[in-house]
Design an enzyme around this catalytic site. Structure first.
Site, mmCIF file in Angstrom:
data_model
loop_
_atom_site.group_PDB
_atom_site.id
_atom_site.type_symbol
_atom_site.label_atom_id
_atom_site.label_comp_id
_atom_site.label_asym_id
_atom_site.label_seq_id
_atom_site.Cartn_x
_atom_site.Cartn_y
_atom_site.Cartn_z
ATOM 1 N N THR A 1 13.015 -7.132 -9.760
ATOM 2 C CA THR A 1 12.706 -8.444 -10.084
ATOM 3 C C THR A 1 11.248 -8.861 -9.436
ATOM 4 O OG1 THR A 1 14.928 -9.384 -10.365
ATOM 5 C CG2 THR A 1 12.946 -10.846 -9.939
ATOM 6 N N CYS B 1 0.096 2.244 11.988
ATOM 7 C CA CYS B 1 1.303 3.054 11.324
ATOM 8 C C CYS B 1 1.664 4.486 12.367
ATOM 9 C CB CYS B 1 0.881 3.614 9.872
ATOM 10 S SG CYS B 1 0.617 2.147 8.888
ATOM 11 N N GLN C 1 -8.278 -0.538 2.558
ATOM 12 C CA GLN C 1 -8.959 -1.087 3.666
ATOM 13 C C GLN C 1 -10.257 -1.783 3.228
ATOM 14 O OE1 GLN C 1 -8.351 -1.987 6.688
ATOM 15 N NE2 GLN C 1 -6.430 -0.892 7.170
ATOM 16 N N ASN D 1 -9.234 4.168 7.594
ATOM 17 C CA ASN D 1 -8.448 2.867 8.335
ATOM 18 C C ASN D 1 -8.755 3.005 9.895
ATOM 19 O OD1 ASN D 1 -6.780 5.208 8.021
ATOM 20 N ND2 ASN D 1 -5.065 4.213 8.832
ATOM 21 N N HIS E 1 -1.248 -7.905 2.486
ATOM 22 C CA HIS E 1 -1.212 -8.224 3.788
ATOM 23 C C HIS E 1 -2.442 -7.807 4.647
ATOM 24 C CE1 HIS E 1 0.065 -4.713 6.548
ATOM 25 N NE2 HIS E 1 0.335 -4.265 5.187
ATOM 26 N N GLY F 1 0.802 -1.183 -0.051
ATOM 27 C CA GLY F 1 0.276 -0.116 -0.009
ATOM 28 C C GLY F 1 0.711 1.245 0.154
ATOM 29 N N THR F 2 1.821 1.173 0.667
ATOM 30 C CA THR F 2 2.611 2.314 0.892
ATOM 31 C C THR F 2 3.414 2.800 -0.624
ATOM 32 O OG1 THR F 2 3.059 2.064 3.230
ATOM 33 C CG2 THR F 2 4.716 3.618 1.905
ATOM 34 N N SER G 1 -3.252 -3.653 -0.870
ATOM 35 C CA SER G 1 -2.204 -4.098 -0.252
ATOM 36 C C SER G 1 -2.338 -5.671 0.070
ATOM 37 C CB SER G 1 -1.838 -3.162 0.981
ATOM 38 O OG SER G 1 -0.718 -4.011 1.727
#
Lengths: 405, 381
Positions: free
Chosen positions: B237, B325, B178, B149, B201, B69-70, B199
């Site tokens: 990669t 965060c 989210q 979030n 995770h 996400g970042t 994202s």
């Protein structure tokens, strides 16, 4: 609605006179090969139409495949009804429910191949039209350009109804125009040239030059996979691999760099022509387009063409690259063609090939080579495989990958 | 253990992990390599991309892989700013964005861009009218989140999209990190949106992997220069095992998505209703259409959020202060501040965030502990 058959109309037959039978036989064979994965289908080739009985097979994938086969003008999905006219009315109304969207117009068109049927063409048209208008009071009748045309065909074994007519690929059935060799690289142009040759009924055999270890197994498989793509338009294609490394190495070591490409091409053409002769082909096709690369200037073509008098046909000769790409996308060879494997044309490509080779000089440089010996050894190493519709050659882990994901 | 911190991160799904392992061992080739192993890896990569695109309703070429996400937020915002700086230097965002958006905006301000931070109302929602009012001739980008979030407020993406229809030259980015997997697709997928961030995770895929949606025909300046992977957009990669894992995680996520969201919503309702009956408790996440089903933000007045988190932790229950965060920096909640919540209340906020594996039993257990903790802390009031 469960459909019972697909009715195939032939293309360009009117001009074929006595060849009609071979045309029909060939089309039947090509269709059978392309539809080999549908074992329930039964085909009945008649003088004016080919009937494909579905026997419960889902029509959609069959139609998808049929769309590609050359020699077909149009085809219609039909349903067989008993000769009881009440049944016919019921089915026609059911069909309209499937086809009709508000605002559409329709007409009924009847053909009677069985003239003993108690109702004549007009009566059938009128009565079915009435039945449909009763069910859809808003519907417009339109004789000239209806949105939906219900076609009725009265035959002895029953009455056939259809409304969905699909445009076929046109052209001539592959094989009706004789056999020729196609010089197939792994690029974008030659498969398109092959497609266009097939469209005119030419039975092509692929001649592919490969140069291990300069070119990879993948490059060879890519050419085979491209061939497999082309089988969609007319059935099996023979694939002829010609080992070319020795010739390329020899030319590289003894010919001035500027003439490498021209002389390599002359060897390719000689070999293709020999193969053609042995296999009773009548012409050679390739994917050359005027001015596209150094080997495709008119001067180059003349210098290369110098080794044979066999007709060399270049279906994409006058097309722009973008036009060729558009066709390659249409026939689904483009994404395969752009996969980056070295092919035999690129590994020994000189940095600056002559765009205007001189024929006399070309002949002179070549004369120092053991042309016959080189050609003979290449011919001895030839391998021929028959590629069938649906054959796969590119490494694919799709099954394993699907189970992972 | 009760894990109620799923908006911070989720546990990797077992079968996703199996995919990750198998891909690491059987498809370890570099997708850019010419040989067979490279081709195998390439095939896995592209099949994963296709699967993700199909499940999300995107085209295959519109999915570009990132590290999460970042990176996605940084890339879309900076990539758009750099690409379009000649056309204007004004960006519109909101005052409740994730730090990966906020801090990117601050960096751009240092480079001479102007950023308008739109306010939110007292429920944590931005208004499309505010977006419209903020648009200038030199506006190049609007960036808003889909689901907040911290409190779970669902932002009016379609309304903003409608406003932006009249401004086709402005890129529209939606941070959907989210929002995915909560049966909210119809609320945040809009044809006017040019970019989305996702994202892995957050939905049981491995961490360090994510993807962006980049609408066909749109352009971004690459931030990662190098070998030209991902169509020259994002060099490096490709993390094929994680990408394969993410493709599988999305498939699992999409299976019965509606049922899973309903289940979370029921658990949320149970907790929210309970919280509303408690003294000295504020609830910021409401039940209803414009709140996501998995986030519940509340305070026990007078007790710092961090204290509440640790008290639950002692009982093997894991929740967080409002945003993982920012929680370690001891900051008050950016969203609550933007909602004009008093500072002493905002510092008390904690966040419960659910996922589809949480059970009613866990919620009952949580509520029982909440009551005890709440009673204990009443001495402070």
């Amino acid at each position: 609605m469960e459909y019972t058959e697909i009715m195939v109309r032939y293309g360009e037959l009117s001009t074929k006179g006595k060849n009609r039978k071979s045309f029909i036989d060939r089309l039947h064979g090509n269709v059978a090969k392309v539809l080999k994965d549908f074992p329930e289908l039964r085909m009945q080739p008649h003088r004016d139409r080919l009937h494909i009985k579905l026997n419960g097979t889902d029509a959609k994938p069959v139609m998808e495949k049929l769309k590609n086969v050359f020699g077909i003008q149009t085809f219609s999905l039909s349903v067989k009804v008993s000769r009881d006219f009440e049944d016919v009315k019921k089915k026609a109304v059911e069909m309209m429910h499937e086809a009709y969207k508000p605002g559409m117009s329709f007409k009924v068109g009847t053909k009677r191949s069985d003239h003993s049927y108690p109702l004549d063409t007009n009566q059938i048209n009128l009565q079915l039209g009435d039945a449909i208008c009763d069910e859809f009071p808003e519907i417009d009748v339109e004789m000239k350009k209806p949105d939906i045309k219900i076609s009725v065909e009265v035959r002895q074994d029953g009455i056939y109804l259809s409304y969905l007519t699909v445009k076929g690929a046109g052209g001539l059935p592959v094989g009706t125009a004789g056999k020729a060799m196609l010089m197939l690289s792994g690029g974008i142009d030659s498969p398109v040239a092959g497609y266009l040759a097939m469209k005119r009924g030419v039975d092509i055999e692929m001649v592919h030059f490969f140069s291990p270890p300069y070119t990879s197994e993948q490059a060879l498989n890519k050419a085979k996979e491209l061939t497999s793509k082309l089988t969609a338009f007319g059935g099996n294609i023979n694939f002829i691999e010609v080992p070319f490394a020795e010739i390329q190495e020899t030319i590289k070591s003894s010919v001035p760099e500027g003439y490498l490409m021209t002389i390599q091409r002359r060897f390719m053409l000689r070999l293709t022509d020999l193969i053609r002769e042995k296999r009773h082909g009548l012409a050679i096709f390739n994917g050359e387009a005027v001015g596209q690369v150094a080997s495709q200037t008119l001067e180059s073509m003349a210098a290369i063409n110098d080794v044979t008098t066999t007709p060399i046909l270049r279906p994409v000769a006058t097309m722009d690259k973008t036009e060729i790409i558009r066709l390659a996308e249409k026939i689904d060879t483009f994404n395969l063609s752009i996969q980056p494997f070295e092919d035999c044309c690129t590994v020994f490509a000189p940095p600056s090939p002559k765009t205007r080779p001189n024929i006399e000089k070309t002949r002179k440089f070549e004369s120092s080579l053991d042309i016959d010996g080189l050609i003979q050894r290449a011919m001895d190493g030839i391998k021929i495989t028959t590629i069938e519709h649906g054959d796969k050659f590119m490494e694919s882990d799709q099954e394993n990958i699907s189970s992972l994901l | 253990m009760i894990y109620f911190d799923n908006s911070a991160t989720t546990k990797v799904n077992d079968s996703v992990l199996q995919t990750y392992n198998a891909a690491s061992q059987e498809y370890f080739g570099n997708p850019s390599s010419l040989h067979k192993l490279g081709l195998k890896a390439y095939e896995l990569l592209e099949t994963s991309r296709k699967q993700i695109a199909n499940l999300m309703g995107f085209k295959q070429d519109e999915v570009v892989f990132t590290s999460g996400g970042t990176e996605g937020n940084n890339w879309i915002i900076k990539g758009t700013a750099f690409k379009k700086r000649e056309f204007g230097k004004h960006i519109i965002t909101t005052s409740i964005e994730h730090p990966s958006v906020m801090n990117t905006m601050h960096q751009l301000e240092e480079l001479g861009f102007e950023v308008t931070y739109l306010p939110v109302d007292k429920t944590g929602h931005i208004s499309a009218q505010d977006v419209k009012d903020a648009i200038r001739d030199d506006t190049i980008l609007v960036s808003t989140m889909a689901v907040n979030n911290e409190i779970g407020a669902i932002q009016p993406i379609h309304e903003i999209a409608k406003v932006l229809k009249d401004y086709p030259s402005i890129s529209y980015h939606v941070d959907a990190v989210q929002a995915i997997g909560k049966n909210l697709q119809s609320k945040f997928i809009d044809p006017r949106v040019d970019f989305y961030t996702f994202s892995g995770h957050k939905f049981h895929a491995p961490r360090g992997i994510g993807f962006i949606y980049m609408k066909e025909g749109k352009q971004l300046e690459p931030l990662m220069a190098g070998g030209g992977q991902e169509s020259n957009l994002r060099s490096g990669t490709e993390n094929t095992p994680a990408i394969a894992g993410m493709a599988k995680a999305i498939r699992l996520l999409k299976e019965n998505e509606a049922g899973k969201a309903d289940k979370m919503e029921q658990l949320k309702e149970k907790l929210v209703n309970h919280l509303k009956g408690m003294d000295n408790v504020h609830v910021f996440s409401q039940i209803g259409e414009d709140f996501a089903p998995h986030i519940i933000c509340f305070t026990i007045d007078g007790v710092r959020g961090e204290t509440v988190v640790h008290t639950f932790e002692d009982r093997d229950i894991y929740i967080s202060t409002t945003s993982a965060c920012s929680s370690k920096k001891g900051l008050e909640s950016g969203t609550l501040k933007a909602m004009n919540i008093q500072e002493n209340v905002a510092t008390s906020a904690v966040r419960v965030s659910l996922d589809e594996s949480n059970t009613e039993k866990e919620m009952d257990e949580f509520i029982k502990n909440l009551d005890e903790i709440h009673d204990h802390f009443q001495i402070l009031n």
